[in-house]
Design an enzyme around this catalytic site. Structure first.
Site, PDB file in Angstrom:
ATOM      1  N   ALA A   1      66.660  54.504  61.869  1.00 53.43           N
ATOM      2  CA  ALA A   1      67.642  55.229  62.373  1.00 53.43           C
ATOM      3  C   ALA A   1      67.611  55.827  63.697  1.00 53.43           C
ATOM      4  O   ALA A   1      66.617  56.628  63.680  1.00 53.43           O
ATOM      5  CB  ALA A   1      68.623  55.564  60.976  1.00 53.43           C
ATOM      6  N   MET A   2      68.955  56.561  64.373  1.00 55.67           N
ATOM      7  CA  MET A   2      69.261  57.349  64.963  1.00 55.67           C
ATOM      8  C   MET A   2      70.600  58.162  64.955  1.00 55.67           C
ATOM      9  O   MET A   2      71.566  57.535  64.783  1.00 55.67           O
ATOM     10  CB  MET A   2      68.692  56.688  66.200  1.00 55.67           C
ATOM     11  CG  MET A   2      68.935  57.040  68.108  1.00 55.67           C
ATOM     12  SD  MET A   2      67.784  58.568  67.322  1.00 55.67           S
ATOM     13  CE  MET A   2      68.915  59.644  68.869  1.00 55.67           C
ATOM     14  N   GLU A   3      70.135  59.703  65.399  1.00 57.18           N
ATOM     15  CA  GLU A   3      71.217  60.873  65.493  1.00 57.18           C
ATOM     16  C   GLU A   3      72.363  60.432  66.245  1.00 57.18           C
ATOM     17  O   GLU A   3      72.781  62.192  66.408  1.00 57.18           O
ATOM     18  CB  GLU A   3      70.461  61.786  65.154  1.00 57.18           C
ATOM     19  CG  GLU A   3      70.063  62.503  65.912  1.00 57.18           C
ATOM     20  CD  GLU A   3      68.684  62.424  66.024  1.00 57.18           C
ATOM     21  OE1 GLU A   3      67.502  60.941  65.730  1.00 57.18           O
ATOM     22  OE2 GLU A   3      67.376  63.238  66.670  1.00 57.18           O
TER      23      GLU A   3
ATOM     24  N   GLU B   1      70.371  61.618  58.757  1.00 56.08           N
ATOM     25  CA  GLU B   1      70.573  61.516  60.656  1.00 56.08           C
ATOM     26  C   GLU B   1      72.009  62.377  60.378  1.00 56.08           C
ATOM     27  O   GLU B   1      72.156  63.165  61.529  1.00 56.08           O
ATOM     28  CB  GLU B   1      71.639  60.344  61.019  1.00 56.08           C
ATOM     29  CG  GLU B   1      70.023  59.368  60.398  1.00 56.08           C
ATOM     30  CD  GLU B   1      68.807  59.521  61.462  1.00 56.08           C
ATOM     31  OE1 GLU B   1      68.869  60.409  62.262  1.00 56.08           O
ATOM     32  OE2 GLU B   1      67.569  59.048  60.487  1.00 56.08           O
TER      33      GLU B   1
HETATM   34  N1  B3K Z   1      65.335  60.855  66.264  1.00 57.23           N
HETATM   35  C1  B3K Z   1      64.812  59.798  65.113  1.00 57.23           C
HETATM   36  C2  B3K Z   1      63.495  58.786  65.678  1.00 57.23           C
HETATM   37  C3  B3K Z   1      63.588  58.240  67.030  1.00 57.23           C
HETATM   38  C4  B3K Z   1      61.931  57.824  67.326  1.00 57.23           C
HETATM   39  C5  B3K Z   1      62.052  57.744  68.576  1.00 57.23           C
HETATM   40  N2  B3K Z   1      60.481  56.661  69.113  1.00 57.23           N
HETATM   41  C6  B3K Z   1      65.393  59.251  64.143  1.00 57.23           C
HETATM   42  C7  B3K Z   1      64.442  60.170  63.418  1.00 57.23           C
HETATM   43  O1  B3K Z   1      64.170  61.488  63.106  1.00 57.23           O
HETATM   44  O2  B3K Z   1      66.154  61.223  63.099  1.00 57.23           O
HETATM   45 ZN    ZN Z   2      64.877  62.821  62.444  1.00 55.59          ZN
END
Ligand code: B3K
Ligand code: ZN
Length: 881
Positions: free
Chosen positions: A269-271, A305
Site C-alpha cells: 500500500a502507499m501512504e 499507512e
Molecule cells: N511507502 C510505501 C512503499 C513504497 C515502495 C516503493 N518501492 C509503503 C509503506 O511502507 O508504507
Molecule cells: Zn511504510
C-alpha cells in the site's frame, strides 16, 4: 554484452536543492493511451545558488509537448530535454513560473510506477521516483510543494476523480462528455506523496470525529460489488485514528481521508497524503475468502499507512538514505497498535518470527546493508526487511533504553520541532537525546552498521559466595565491504528465575550496566555479578526479544525445559520451546546427512505435547509454540553446507514423532476448538482456530486410521477461509487422498475471487513433492494465471522460490533455472517485481556445494543478460559479489 550497472548514489554526496518548487498546479487530462499533463511550477532559486545555474528536472520515459517560462514559450536554445531530463539553461534569478506539458501512455505502463491503469482504473504510484514518469520535476523528497490538482476525464468511464487533499470544485466540461474535479492539498509535500485516482469505483463511506471535534469524511473506494468486503478495513481505520490520538497525541489534519483498493500493485500500500492507495489484498475481507492472517494484515497495513500521515508525510525524509526515518518508526507504531488491539505476546512472537526469517538472512548474506544505507544503485531495492523491520527494532530499543516517559517526550519533541520538515536520522536522535539527557552517539551505530550482533553469554553460580555472574560479549560478524564493526548498545531485558519458578527480586549490583530488568551491553565484554543469591537461578535473557541479536548461550536442555514451563515472560517461554525444537532439528538434520538413524528427542516431543494442554496459556500462544521452526529457519540456523532435503526430512520426523505419540490428544482440539456460528475475526476467535488447525497439522500425520478423512472433512465442512485453506494445504502438502478433488472444489468455489485464487496457486507452489516444479510450470499456463498481476506472480513464483526450499534448490538445478527464466521474462515489463523475485537467491552460498554451484549458474545466466533493468542488475551484481 551484459547490461551496465547504474551509477552509485552516495549519502556523503548529498547537496540541498539549488532551486525549490513552492507550488504546483497540475492539470491532468486523462486518457488511457494519451494522458496530457500540464504542470505549472512556482520555482525559486535558493540564496546560495549562483544566478543562472541550470535548473535540472528529473524525467523518466517522458515526452515533452510544451514549455513556458512566466507564460512565454521558451526557445529551443534555452533548454535541453531528453526522456529522463529537462535542463533549463539560464533561469531567472527572481521566482518564476515554469509550465511543463507532457504526454504519457498509462495503458503502456507495465512497470506500475507513475500513472497506470489497473482493471480500467487510473491510479498512481510515485514512491520512490515515480512522479518523474508523470512530469519533469525536482523528484526528491526534500522538495516540498503545495499541490492543486485538476483532473479531467470521461464522466462515463471515470465517475470518480480523486487526488490529494480536500475537494474544492467539480463540474462538467461544457460541450463534451467530460467532467473535472479540483483538489487542493494545503500541506507541503514531496512528489513521492502525490496521487490521483480516476475510475468507476464504489465508495464505502463513514466518518471520524477527531479529539478536537473535527469531523473527517472517510471513504474506501473499491470495484462495484466489493463494498461488503470493506467493513473490517474501515473499522481498522477508525481504530487507528483513535489510537494515534490516544497514544501519541496525533490527530488527522484534512477534511477527508480516502483509501482506494486496486488489484495491480507492486507492494502492499502507499501512504499518499489524504489518498492512500492499497493493494486490494490489504483492504478486502470476508470470512469466506480471507484468513485470520489476512484480517490481521489488513488491520496492520491500514494502520501503518494511516500512521505515516505523521511519521512520513508531515515529517518526511531529507533523502532516500533516511528511508528508515519514516519506515522503521512507522512499523514500530503499527506493531504497537496491533499489540494493543490483540495479545501483545503473540504479536511479539509473530514479529520476531518475521524478523528472524526475513531480516536475519538478509543481514547475513550478500544483500546485507545498514538500516540507513550509505550507497545505492536503485532505491527501490532498499524497501527491505532491514530498513523496515530492523528499523522498527532500533526504535523499540530506544524505548527500552530511555523508558516509556522519556521515549514519549522525545517523540513529542520530534513532532513539534520537525513538523513540515524533510529531515534525518541525526535530527530524530537529537530529539531523544535532548529529552532524556542521554548521549545517543554510540546507539546511532545501529543505523550505520550492517550485520546481526552475536551476544555470547556465560553464567556462573557460586554457592559458597552466593553469587551469580553473567558474562557477556558481543561481536558483529564480518559484512562484505564494511570495515571492522564497533560495539553496539544492546539492551538485554532479563530475569533470574528461582527454583520455584518465581522471578527473584534483583539485588543491586552497583554495576551501571544494569538498570532494573535491563542489562545494557555496550562494550565488547561485560560481566555482572549478583550477590545474596541462595540457590542457582535460571537466567531468562533477551526477554521480549529486546534487541535484534543472536544469542550464543549454551543453555542445557533441563534449563530450557524449565524456562519453557516456568518463565514469566511469555516471549521467552515460547523461545525456550523453539530453541529445544531447533536444537533437535539441527541434530536430526546432521544425523540424516550422515545416514545415521535419526530419532527425535523424547524431551522435545514431550514439551510440545504439554504445551497443547496447558490451559493457563491462551490458544493463540499455544498455536505459536506448537509451530515448529520453518525449514528456512532451520537452514539458517545450520548456516552452511545446507541440504534442504535433509532439513525437510528432519522436520517431518519431529512432526510425526509428536503426532504419533500424542495423536489422541490432538483430536479433541481439532474437533472442539474452531468456533462455530457467526464469524468473528477478533484475536480470541482467531487463536482458537489457530490452535485447532495446529492440532490438525499433527493429527494428519498421526497414523490414526481416520487421519486423512479428518483433514478432508475439515476441508469440506469449513465455513471460513482460515480452516478451509489450512486443510487444503495439509491435503496437498502431505499428499493425502482426495487432494485433487479438494483443489477442484476450491477452484469451483473461488474462481471469481482473485484473492482466494492467489492462495490456490500458492498452496500448490509450496508443496514439497518432486512433481511441484512441473505443476508450477503448468500453472503458468492456467487461464487464471496473469504474469502482469503482481499478486499472482508472488503467489505462484515468489512463494515457490521462498516457500519451497527443497524444490527451488532441486539437485537438477531446474528450480533455480525456472526462477531465473521468470526473472528475465518479468524484468522486461516490471523490474520491481523481477528484482524482488531475484532476491530469493540471497542465501545461495549457504547451500551445499552442488546446489550452490547450480544457483550460481542460474545467477550467471541472469547476470549475462543484455537487457537487465537497473533494479535486477543491482540485485544480481550484489548477490554474486
Ligand atoms: N511507502 C510505501 C512503499 C513504497 C515502495 C516503493 N518501492 C509503503 C509503506 O511502507 O508504507
Ligand atoms: Zn511504510
Amino acid at each position: 554484452m551484459r547490461s551496465e550497472t547504474a551509477p552509485a548514489i552516495r549519502l556523503e554526496d548529498y547537496q540541498p536543492p539549488a532551486y525549490r518548487i513552492e507550488k504546483v498546479r497540475l492539470n491532468v487530462d486523462l486518457d488511457p493511451a494519451a494522458t496530457r499533463i500540464t504542470a505549472t511550477l512556482s520555482v525559486e532559486k535558493q540564496a546560495n545558488t549562483e544566478t543562472g545555474a541550470p535548473l535540472i528536472l528529473d524525467g523518466d520515459e517522458l515526452t515533452l509537448t510544451g514549455l513556458l517560462l512566466n507564460g512565454a514559450e521558451l526557445p529551443e536554445s534555452a533548454y535541453t530535454c531528453t526522456a529522463d531530463r529537462l535542463e533549463i539553461h539560464n533561469p531567472p534569478a527572481a521566482p518564476f513560473e515554469l509550465t511543463v506539458s507532457t504526454r504519457i501512455n498509462p495503458d503502456a505502463n507495465t512497470k506500475l510506477m507513475g500513472l497506470y491503469r489497473s482493471s480500467g482504473t487510473f491510479c498512481t504510484q510515485c514512491e520512490a521516483e515515480g512522479f518523474r514518469r508523470i512530469t519533469y520535476f525536482l523528484d526528491r523528497p526534500d522538495v516540498l510543494a503545495v499541490y492543486t490538482t485538476r483532473l479531467e476525464a470521461s464522466r462515463a468511464d471515470c465517475p470518480v476523480l480523486l487526488a490529494n487533499g480536500n475537494l474544492k470544485e467539480t463540474g462538467e466540461v461544457a460541450g463534451t462528455d467530460r467532467h473535472y474535479a479540483i483538489w487542493h492539498d494545503p500541506f507541503p509535500k514531496p512528489a513521492y506523496l502525490f496521487a490521483l485516482v480516476a475510475g468507476d469505483l464504489a465508495p464505502v463511506s463513514d466518518s471520524f470525529t477527531t479529539a478536537s471535534g473535527k469531523k473527517v469524511a472517510l471513504n474506501i473506494y473499491v470495484e462495484h460489488g466489493k463494498e461488503p468486503l470493506c467493513g473490517w478495513a474501515m473499522d481498522s481505520l477508525k481504530r487507528s485514528m483513535r489510537w494515534d490520538e490516544e497514544t501519541y497525541g496525533r490527530e488527522y489534519d484534512l477534511d477527508i481521508f480516502n483509501i482506494v483498493a486496486v488489484s495491480d500493485f507492486n507492494m502492499g500500500a502507499m501512504e499518499n497524503k489524504g489518498l492512500n492507495i492499497f493493494n486490494d489484498k490489504y483492504v478486502l475481507a470476508e470470512p469466506d475468502t480471507a484468513t485470520d492472517q489476512d484480517y490481521a494484515n489488513i488491520e496492520a497495513v491500514i494502520a501503518h499507512e494511516y500512521f505515516h500521515n505523521w511519521t512520513g508525510n508531515r515529517i518526511t525524509c531529507r533523502d532516500w538514505f533516511q528511508l528508515c526515518l519514516k519506515e522503521g518508526l512507522t512499523v514500530f507504531r503499527d506493531q504497537e497498535f496491533s499489540s494493543d488491539m490483540r495479545s501483545r505476546a503473540v504479536k511479539r512472537i509473530a514479529d520476531v518470527r518475521l524478523l528472524k526469517s526475513h531480516q536475519f538472512p538478509e543481514d547475513a548474506g550478500p544483500l546485507a546493508h545498514p538500516v540507513r544505507p550509505r550507497l545505492y544503485h536503485e532505491i527501490n531495492n532498499f524497501y527491505t526487511a532491514t530498513v523496515y523491520e530492523k528499523g522498527a527494532e532500533v526504535v523499540r530499543m530506544l524505548k527500552t533504553l530511555l523508558g516509556d516517559e522519556k521515549f514519549r517526550a522525545g517523540l513529542d519533541l520530534y513532532f513539534k520541532r520537525h513538523d513540515g520538515d524533510a529531515t534525518t536520522i541525526e535530527a530524530f536522535l537529537d530529539c531523544f537525546a535532548e529529552a532524556s539527557g542521554k548521549d545517543l552517539g554510540q546507539f546511532a551505530l545501529w543505523y550505520e552498521q550492517a550485520g546481526t550482533p552475536i551476544v555470547t553469554v556465560e553464567t556462573d553460580f557460586n554457592p559458597d559466595r552466593k553469587t551469580f555472574s553473567i558474562s557477556l560479549s558481543q561481536e558483529i560478524p564480518p559484512v562484505p565491504g564494511q570495515k571492522d564493526s564497533e560495539p553496539a548498545v544492546i539492551p538485554l531485558r532479563f530475569g533470574l528465575i528461582g527454583p520455584n519458578g518465581e522471578d527473584l527480586e534483583l539485588p543491586a549490583t552497583g554495576n551501571d550496566a544494569v538498570s532494573q530488568d535491563v542489562l545494557v551491553l555496550d562494550r565488547p565484554v561485560r560481566e555482572v555479578t549478583f550477590s545474596n543469591i541462595a540457590a542457582r537461578p535460571v537466567l531468562s535473557l533477551l526477554r521480549g526479544f529486546s534487541a535484534p541479536v543472536r544469542l550464543n548461550q549454551k543453555t542445557g536442555a533441563s534449563d530450557l525445559l524449565f524456562l519453557a514451563e516456568q518463565d514469566s515472560d511469555p516471549f521467552n517461554r515460547w523461545q525456550a520451546v523453539q530453541t529445544l525444537a531447533m536444537q533437535d532439528l539441527v541434530r536430526l538434520t546432521g544425523e540424516l546427512r550422515k545416514n545415521e538413524s535419526a530419532q527425535p528427542s523424547k524431551n522435545v516431543v514431550g514439551v510440545l505435547a504439554r504445551v497443547l494442554e496447558d490451559t493457563s496459556l491462551d490458544e493463540a500462544f499455544r498455536a505459536q509454540a506448537l509451530t515448529l521452526p520453518s525449514e528456512a529457519d532451520i537452514a539458517q540456523e545450520i548456516g552452511k553446507n545446507v541440504d534442504p532435503d535433509a532439513v525437510h526430512t528432519a522436520r517431518q520426523l519431529l512432526r510425526k514423532a509428536i503426532a504419533q505419540e500424542h495423536g489422541d490428544a490432538f483430536l479433541p482440539f481439532v474437533k472442539d476448538l474452531s468456533p462455530t456460528g457467526v464469524f468473528s475475526p477478533d484475536a480470541a476467535a482467531a487463536g482458537k482456530r489457530a490452535l485447532s488447525n495446529r492440532a490438525l497439522f499433527y493429527y494428519a500425520v498421526s497414523g490414526r486410521e481416520d487421519a486423512a478423512e479428518t483433514v478432508w472433512a475439515r476441508f469440506a465442512s469449513a465455513d471460513n477461509m482460515t480452516n478451509r485453506l489450512f486443510a487444503l494445504t495439509l491435503l496437498v502438502h502431505d499428499d493425502l487422498p482426495k487432494k485433487d478433488e479438494a483443489l477442484e472444489a476450491y477452484l469451483d468455489r473461488h474462481r471469481k475471487s482473485s484473492l482466494a485464487m492467489d492462495k490456490w496457486f500458492m498452496t500448490q507452489a509450496t508443496a514439497p513433492g518432486d512433481g511441484t516444479l512441473a505443476k508450477v510450470q503448468a500453472l503458468m499456463n492456467h487461464p487464471l494465471y496473469d504474469s502482469g498481476n503482481p499478486n499472482r506472480v508472488r503467489s505462484l513464483l515468489q512463494s515457490f522460490a521462498t516457500g519451497n526450499p527443497t524444490q527451488f534448490a532441486r539437485t537438477d538445478g531446474a528450480g533455480f533455472q525456472m526462477i531465473a527464466e521468470s526473472v528475465l521474462e518479468i524484468d522486461k515489463r516490471n523490474p520491481q517485481i523481477a528484482s524482488r523475485l531475484l532476491t530469493s537467491f540471497r542465501s545461495w552460498r549457504a547451500l551445499d556445494p552442488q546446489r550452490s554451484a547450480l544457483a550460481e549458474s542460474a545467477l550467471m545466466r541472469i547476470s549475462s543478460s543484455e537487457e537487465l533493468s537497473r533494479d535486477s542488475r543491482d540485485i544480481v551484481d550484489r548477490t554474486l559479489q
